[in-house]
Every structure is written in structure tokens, then in C-alpha cells.
Enzyme design. Structure first.
Site, short mmCIF file in Angstrom:
data_model
loop_
_atom_site.label_atom_id
_atom_site.label_comp_id
_atom_site.label_asym_id
_atom_site.label_seq_id
_atom_site.Cartn_x
_atom_site.Cartn_y
_atom_site.Cartn_z
N MET A 89 0.85 -1.18 0.00
CA MET A 89 0.00 0.00 0.00
C MET A 89 0.89 1.24 0.00
SD MET A 89 -2.84 1.30 2.80
CE MET A 89 -2.23 0.30 4.08
N PRO A 90 0.94 1.98 -1.10
CA PRO A 90 1.72 3.21 -1.14
C PRO A 90 1.12 4.27 -0.21
CG PRO A 90 1.23 2.46 -3.35
CD PRO A 90 0.40 1.65 -2.42
N PHE A 91 2.00 4.96 0.50
CA PHE A 91 1.58 6.00 1.44
C PHE A 91 2.45 7.22 1.20
CE2 PHE A 91 1.99 8.02 5.66
CZ PHE A 91 0.66 8.26 5.93
N ARG A 150 -2.68 5.90 -0.12
CA ARG A 150 -3.01 6.83 0.97
C ARG A 150 -2.17 8.08 0.79
NH1 ARG A 150 -6.08 3.20 0.95
NH2 ARG A 150 -6.68 1.85 2.66
#
Length: 63
Positions: free
Chosen positions: A1-3, A40
Site C-alpha cells: 500500500m503506497p503511502f 493513501r
């Protein structure tokens, strides 16, 4: 999940922040192939007196 965390001086409008969130999300989807639902973005509004540039606060510099 890229944040992604984005630090900006305070004062941007809600519309500008929305555009940042949309465009950063799109860039991460394109760059790493992540589904947009997994991206996100967190925007940090930093008070101008808490942001230093060359030893002087952004507030003092009139930014």
C-alpha cells in the site's frame, strides 16, 4: 500500500488539497501499478512560523 506524506505551508484551499490528493494518487497508480483504493495521501499543513528557510521562518519571509 503506497503511502505519501506531503508537507506544505498552511494556507492552501480545500480545493487545492483535493487536487494534490487526486494527482498524487494518480501518479502512484501509474508509477507503481497500485490500485487507487490502496493509495493513501496525508497532507501536513505546517504553520508558517514552524517552517524555516535559510535560518528564517517562512512567516518572517512573507511566504
Amino acid at each position: 500500500m503506497p503511502f505519501a506524506q506531503i508537507y506544505m505551508l498552511e494556507g492552501r484551499s480545500e480545493e487545492q488539497k483535493k487536487a494534490v490528493i487526486e494527482k498524487v494518487t494518480r501518479a502512484l497508480v501509474e508509477a507503481v501499478g497500485a490500485p487507487s483504493a490502496n493509495v493513501r495521501v496525508w497532507i501536513h499543513d505546517v504553520p508558517k512560523e514552524n517552517w524555516g528557510i535559510a535560518g528564517v521562518s517562512a512567516k518572517e519571509l512573507g511566504r
